[in-house]
Every structure is written in C-alpha cells, then in structure tokens.
Design a protein around this motif. Structure first.
Motif, PDB file in Angstrom:
ATOM      1  N   GLY A 222      -8.381 -13.587  66.785  1.00 13.05           N
ATOM      2  CA  GLY A 222      -8.055 -14.945  67.191  1.00 13.05           C
ATOM      3  C   GLY A 222      -8.972 -15.446  68.286  1.00 13.05           C
ATOM      4  O   GLY A 222      -9.864 -14.747  68.765  1.00 13.05           O
ATOM      5  N   LEU A 238      -4.812 -17.877  65.433  1.00 15.42           N
ATOM      6  CA  LEU A 238      -4.614 -16.490  65.039  1.00 15.42           C
ATOM      7  C   LEU A 238      -4.876 -16.321  63.548  1.00 15.42           C
ATOM      8  O   LEU A 238      -4.543 -17.190  62.746  1.00 15.42           O
ATOM      9  CB  LEU A 238      -3.182 -16.033  65.357  1.00 15.42           C
ATOM     10  CG  LEU A 238      -2.813 -15.926  66.839  1.00 15.42           C
ATOM     11  CD1 LEU A 238      -1.321 -15.663  66.993  1.00 15.42           C
ATOM     12  CD2 LEU A 238      -3.618 -14.826  67.512  1.00 15.42           C
ATOM     13  N   LYS A 275      -3.459 -17.744  58.425  1.00 19.36           N
ATOM     14  CA  LYS A 275      -4.067 -18.330  59.610  1.00 19.36           C
ATOM     15  C   LYS A 275      -3.104 -19.342  60.227  1.00 19.36           C
ATOM     16  O   LYS A 275      -2.534 -20.174  59.521  1.00 19.36           O
ATOM     17  CB  LYS A 275      -5.388 -19.017  59.263  1.00 19.36           C
ATOM     18  CG  LYS A 275      -6.518 -18.065  58.925  1.00 19.36           C
ATOM     19  CD  LYS A 275      -7.832 -18.812  58.759  1.00 19.36           C
ATOM     20  CE  LYS A 275      -8.994 -17.857  58.520  1.00 19.36           C
ATOM     21  NZ  LYS A 275     -10.286 -18.567  58.412  1.00 19.36           N
TER      22      LYS A 275
END
Length: 292
Positions: A222, A238, A275
């Motif tokens: 991340g 992230l 994501k």
C-alpha cells in the motif's frame, strides 16, 4: 524498541553538525535499495518529499527540549529511507539503507566514544577497502560513502555487497537487488508517497484495525500521503492478495466492517486481489506500524 528510537534520534541529531554538499563516489554509483536483503517481513520506502513531518516527528518526539527548527535541519539531511523490519511482541529487528547527504570527514568528530559510540573496522573478503562501523547499544551503523547510510541487521553483509557493487564499471547501471523485481520496482517508485509491503500481513492488519482479522492473505502492499484537507490524517491505498476467491469475499466483508470504508473505493481484480483506495486514517494509527 526504546533503544532503537534513542539510537535513530542520536544518529539524526548528529547531522546538525554535518554540513556540505554530497560528494559522489568514484566508480559505479550504488543505489541504497541494493543493500537491503530479502529477509524482512515488512518493507517501507519513505521519501522526504512525501512527508517531511514524519521524519521530524521521529526526532522531536524522542529528544527532550529539541526545537522545531533543529528537527527540520536534521530531517533535511535525509532524502529517502529504505527499511526492512521484523517485529515480534517484544522484539524489533531493523535493516535500513538511507539516501543521505553526509560529509565523511566530519563523522569521526561527531560519533566519538565520548558521545557513546564504539568504533570498529571491517574489510570485506578479498577486498583492499576498509570501512568504519559505529555501534550504539548493539545497533550498528556505517557510512560506505557520503550518499549512503546503513544501519541495523547484517551490517557486514551490506558493506560486502556495497564493496562489490561500487567496484563494478561505472557504466553498469543495472540494479543488483535481493528483493523480488516487483517489490524492488514498487519501493523504488516511491517519490511523492510513502510505500510499504507486508509479506506477513496478519500482524500488520491487527495493528492497523485493532481487530484480529484472519483473512488468509498472501501479502499486502500500500501507499499513503497526507490528506490535503486534514493534516492529521493520511489517505491510504491498500492492495490485498488473498489465497483464493473464497477468502477474498470473506475478507472484503470483514475489511468493510473494520475500516468503515464509507468514502473509499473498492476494486476486485481477478479471483484473489482486492484494492481499496482513499481510506482516511489517523496518522497515529500508522505511526504504530512504523514503530515511531
């Protein structure tokens, strides 16, 4: 952990006395990231351009009566930090290679026995070069050239690799890193954001969310930057890599609950990747992960 903080602060505080321009070494220029090994569970790249306050807080929070101006002066000597960490409940192991600007001639005048430093010499096998290693409370540090500072685990291995790489032809610009290519590219690309990678993400998530989440993850990476609208928080992106689609679906539900995710964006990629972008998170939560 307290000793590590004290050591890092003492190192950076020493830089107040160091001034001058960066002198490039002769021969091949070694990239600091090449000196990290692949034995850490957590990696992070911290460019000064991403958040100068982060480095300043490392100093100011641990040195009594240090002025804000002195903290800014110290942080100005650090350009980019590459760091690998292994952390357990009662133990922190660190290996760092730092892009810095330090005149080598002044280091012995600052890092003296009077100031608590122990000094030794190291010469790599089959090398004519000799490097000075400084030790403070069982943590080693060395300056192979004016552009690189190394500290922490396996300092002699780092110096041996530096010695080999620096003696290659100057035109050889290929990176010789022990890190996987994808991770190397990811960390090197950190210019205006702080980037990290967790190869053992369970403890990372526990600290981040405050919950013991068993998500069957392979890894997490991340990045984060200071929220331009709120200086006391970061915007966090992230990228979760799950073992399979089943765990990704369950993990998504748990992460939604743990983070709230009211203002974030989600994207599912393939059968195992998730994501999450734009998570607003208080800086203090990430300071815990960074051991600050």
């Amino acid at each position: 952990m307290k000793k590590l903080k004290t050591f890092l602060v003492l190192l950076l505080l020493s830089l107040i006395l160091l001034a001058g321009c960066k002198t490039l070494p002769a021969g091949r220029i070694v990239d600091p990231i090449e000196l990290l090994d692949n034995n850490s569970a957590f990696y992070i790249a911290i460019p000064k351009a991403a958040d100068t306050v982060l480095i300043e807080r490392m100093i100011q929070n641990n040195v009594k009566n240090l002025s804000e101006s002195d903290a800014k002066l110290i942080s100005s000597k650090v350009n980019k930090i590459y760091c690998g960490l292994n952390r357990s409940r009662n133990f922190l192991e660190v290996q760092a290679s730092i892009d810095s600007s330090i005149p080598l001639s002044l280091i012995p005048k600052v890092m003296t026995k009077k100031n608590g430093w122990q000094v030794s010499k190291y010469s790599p096998e089959s090398s004519t070069s000799e490097y000075t290693v400084y030790n403070y409370e069982n943590i080693d540090i060395t300056f192979p050239n004016s552009s690189i500072t190394c500290l922490g685990r396996d300092i002699e291995t780092m110096l041996s690799k530096y010695d080999t790489l620096s003696n290659m032809p100057a035109e050889n610009v290929e990176l010789y890193s022990d890190l996987p290519d994808e991770l190397l590219t990811y960390l090197k690309g950190a210019e205006d954001e702080i980037r990290f990678y967790a190869g053992k993400p369970q403890s990372f998530l526990t600290i981040l969310t405050g919950a013991n989440l068993d998500l069957r993850l392979i890894d997490v990476k991340g990045s984060f930057i200071t929220d331009p609208k709120h200086e006391n928080q970061y915007l966090l992106d992230l990228d979760f890599n799950f073992k399979n689609d089943k765990f990704r679906k369950a993990g998504k539900a748990l992460l939604t609950l743990a983070f709230g995710l009211t203002n974030s964006q989600e994207e599912e990629i393939g059968f195992s990747e998730l994501k999450i972008s734009g998570i607003r998170i208080d800086k203090k939560q990430l300071y815990k992960i960074l051991v600050l």
